[in-house]
Design a protein around this motif. Structure first.
Motif, short mmCIF file in Angstrom:
data_model
loop_
_atom_site.label_atom_id
_atom_site.label_comp_id
_atom_site.label_asym_id
_atom_site.label_seq_id
_atom_site.Cartn_x
_atom_site.Cartn_y
_atom_site.Cartn_z
N ALA A 1 0.87 -1.17 0.00
CA ALA A 1 0.00 0.00 0.00
C ALA A 1 0.91 1.23 0.00
O ALA A 1 2.13 1.11 0.13
CB ALA A 1 -0.93 0.01 1.21
N GLY A 2 0.33 2.41 -0.15
CA GLY A 2 1.14 3.61 -0.18
C GLY A 2 2.01 3.72 -1.41
O GLY A 2 2.98 4.48 -1.43
N ASN A 3 1.69 2.95 -2.44
CA ASN A 3 2.36 3.13 -3.73
C ASN A 3 2.18 4.57 -4.18
O ASN A 3 3.12 5.22 -4.65
CB ASN A 3 1.74 2.14 -4.73
CG ASN A 3 2.44 2.08 -6.07
OD1 ASN A 3 2.99 3.07 -6.53
ND2 ASN A 3 2.40 0.92 -6.71
N HIS A 4 0.97 5.07 -4.01
CA HIS A 4 0.67 6.50 -4.09
C HIS A 4 0.37 6.97 -2.67
O HIS A 4 -0.49 6.40 -1.99
CB HIS A 4 -0.52 6.77 -5.01
CG HIS A 4 -0.25 6.44 -6.44
ND1 HIS A 4 -1.13 5.73 -7.22
CD2 HIS A 4 0.83 6.73 -7.23
CE1 HIS A 4 -0.61 5.59 -8.44
NE2 HIS A 4 0.57 6.18 -8.46
N GLY A 5 1.06 8.00 -2.23
CA GLY A 5 1.04 8.35 -0.82
C GLY A 5 -0.26 8.91 -0.29
O GLY A 5 -0.48 8.90 0.92
N LEU B 1 -3.37 -2.63 6.05
CA LEU B 1 -2.13 -3.39 6.28
C LEU B 1 -1.57 -3.14 7.68
O LEU B 1 -1.02 -4.05 8.31
CB LEU B 1 -1.09 -3.05 5.22
CG LEU B 1 -1.44 -3.43 3.78
CD1 LEU B 1 -0.21 -3.36 2.90
CD2 LEU B 1 -2.08 -4.81 3.69
N SER B 2 -1.72 -1.91 8.18
CA SER B 2 -1.25 -1.62 9.54
C SER B 2 -1.97 -2.50 10.56
O SER B 2 -1.36 -3.03 11.51
CB SER B 2 -1.47 -0.15 9.87
OG SER B 2 -0.68 0.68 9.05
N LYS B 3 -3.27 -2.68 10.37
CA LYS B 3 -4.05 -3.52 11.29
C LYS B 3 -3.61 -4.98 11.20
O LYS B 3 -3.46 -5.66 12.22
CB LYS B 3 -5.54 -3.40 10.97
CG LYS B 3 -6.16 -2.05 11.31
CD LYS B 3 -7.64 -2.05 10.97
CE LYS B 3 -8.31 -0.75 11.37
NZ LYS B 3 -9.76 -0.76 11.05
N LEU B 4 -3.40 -5.47 9.98
CA LEU B 4 -3.07 -6.89 9.81
C LEU B 4 -1.69 -7.22 10.36
O LEU B 4 -1.48 -8.31 10.91
CB LEU B 4 -3.15 -7.27 8.33
CG LEU B 4 -4.55 -7.31 7.71
CD1 LEU B 4 -4.48 -7.90 6.30
CD2 LEU B 4 -5.53 -8.10 8.56
N ILE B 5 -0.74 -6.31 10.22
CA ILE B 5 0.59 -6.56 10.77
C ILE B 5 0.51 -6.81 12.27
O ILE B 5 1.18 -7.69 12.81
CB ILE B 5 1.53 -5.37 10.48
CG1 ILE B 5 1.85 -5.29 8.99
CG2 ILE B 5 2.83 -5.49 11.28
CD1 ILE B 5 2.58 -4.03 8.58
N SER B 6 -0.33 -6.06 12.96
CA SER B 6 -0.49 -6.24 14.41
C SER B 6 -1.24 -7.51 14.76
O SER B 6 -0.96 -8.15 15.78
CB SER B 6 -1.23 -5.04 15.00
OG SER B 6 -0.49 -3.84 14.82
N GLU B 7 -2.17 -7.91 13.90
CA GLU B 7 -3.06 -9.02 14.23
C GLU B 7 -2.47 -10.39 13.95
O GLU B 7 -2.66 -11.34 14.74
CB GLU B 7 -4.37 -8.88 13.45
CG GLU B 7 -5.33 -10.03 13.67
CD GLU B 7 -6.62 -9.86 12.88
OE1 GLU B 7 -7.36 -10.86 12.76
OE2 GLU B 7 -6.87 -8.75 12.37
N ILE B 8 -1.76 -10.54 12.85
CA ILE B 8 -1.36 -11.88 12.39
C ILE B 8 -0.20 -12.42 13.22
O ILE B 8 0.79 -11.72 13.46
CB ILE B 8 -0.98 -11.85 10.90
CG1 ILE B 8 -2.17 -11.40 10.05
CG2 ILE B 8 -0.51 -13.22 10.44
CD1 ILE B 8 -1.86 -11.24 8.58
N ALA B 9 -0.32 -13.67 13.63
CA ALA B 9 0.74 -14.36 14.37
C ALA B 9 1.44 -15.36 13.45
O ALA B 9 0.79 -15.97 12.59
CB ALA B 9 0.16 -15.09 15.57
N PRO B 10 2.73 -15.55 13.62
CA PRO B 10 3.47 -16.48 12.73
C PRO B 10 2.90 -17.89 12.73
O PRO B 10 2.91 -18.56 11.70
CB PRO B 10 4.89 -16.44 13.30
CG PRO B 10 4.99 -15.17 14.05
CD PRO B 10 3.63 -14.89 14.58
#
Length: 336
Positions: free
Chosen positions: A55-59, A68-77
């Motif tokens: 995301a943020g390809n266009h700012g 994506l910010s939410k998913l980074i925090s939520e997903i566990a390895p």
């Protein structure tokens, strides 16, 4: 070609969740030995498909950055079978400034692939993404929206080749994500879009357009988040993520060609005469361009030249000659 000057704090070969930055060396007056911090994350859980979420390809396109910010925090390895690489602010200088293009070099990242490791800041970012990130994954999901100047009906876009043996996978991905509209356009390994970069590296790519107008609309955010979860489950990299998501409805498959774009031929203030979601015929009035700087001058009427669904509309009322006012999409007869 020379090696990229960008280095990663994240080791993409390691299992687990790893967060950090891509470091792009950037020597300027205020920071002689500085670097531009491009946020990156890797969540890897053994063998399985590999996916790059960007995301943020266009700012100034914010919806994907939030998701994506939410998913980074939520997903566990331990929930992952394979790997998800996150690039939530791909053109970081543009995203940090809330601009479509970089304030450093006016670079439009989605017009910069395959990039140049010895080029401008934006070209260096494009080169790293194509050669170091897209090259290591099976799928690229690049989340766009209309940004500051456009507003879209939530849509998916995919480069399409009728002869591609992986078309079943492409259709499966779009049907799993299942935004209402699915636009298909000719696939090519030439070009400067992220989809062309993926074609060159053998990855299956899908792009979205998630609203826009410089805002984040809760309903669009929810729909796109659910779609992304279903897509990752369909790919097989994060099956747990789709638990509780509603069943996907089949998308409406559309063609988009050059004839579907309508441009201003006069400067002035645009009064829209149609709404997103309308179906128009050739000759349907699209907008009136008013000229308040010339008292008594009649508005210039702009009409559509072809039929189609109104998928996208310009947001700012002030227009100049050459600005895109609308674009249409035409339903495919085979519907995928």
């Amino acid at each position: 070609m020379a090696a990229s000057p960008i280095t990663s704090e994240v080791d993409f070969a390691r299992d687990g969740k790893h967060l950090g930055y891509l470091r792009l060396p950037h020597s300027v007056h205020r920071s002689a030995y500085g670097w531009i911090p491009i946020p990156v994350a890797s969540i890897r859980g053994g063998e399985g498909p590999k996916v790059l979420l960007m995301a943020g390809n266009h700012g100034d396109e914010y919806e994907g950055q939030v998701i994506l910010s939410k998913l980074i925090s939520e997903i566990a390895p331990e929930d992952i079978s394979g790997q998800i690489i996150f690039l939530p602010m791909a053109n970081f200088p543009a995203a940090a400034a809330g601009l479509r293009v970089s304030p450093i070099d006016e670079g439009n990242l989605n017009r910069a692939f395959p990039g140049d490791p010895q080029g401008t800041v934006t070209q260096q970012i494009a080169h790293y993404i194509e050669e170091e990130l897209i090259a290591r994954v099976d799928y690229l999901l690049d989340l766009h929206s209309g940004g500051s100047s456009l507003n879209y009906l939530p849509s998916m876009l995919m480069a399409w080749d009728e002869q591609d043996p992986r078309n079943g996978q492409r259709l499966g991905l779009m049907r799993a994500f299942a935004l209402e509209n699915a636009m298909l356009f000719p696939r090519s390994e030439e070009g400067y879009f992220s989809s062309a970069a993926a074609a060159r590296k053998g990855a299956i790519a899908m792009t979205t357009e998630l609203g826009g107008a410089g805002t984040v609309v809760p309903e669009i955010l929810r729909t796109a988040d659910e779609g992304l979860r279903r897509a990752l489950a369909w790919i097989g990299v994060w099956e747990k993520g789709a638990v509780g998501c509603p069943t996907a409805k089949p998308p409406r498959f559309l063609n988009v060609e050059a004839k579907h774009y309508l441009y201003a031929r006069e400067a002035g203030l645009m009064e829209p005469l149609v709404e997103l979601g309308d179906f128009v015929e050739p000759g349907t009035p699209a907008a009136a361009i008013h000229h308040p700087e010339t008292p008594g001058k009649a508005a210039t009427l702009v009409a559509f030249e072809t039929e189609g669904l109104v998928l996208c509309q310009r947001v700012p009322a002030r227009v100049e000659r050459g600005d895109c006012l609308f674009h249409l999409a035409e339903p495919r007869s085979d519907q995928g």
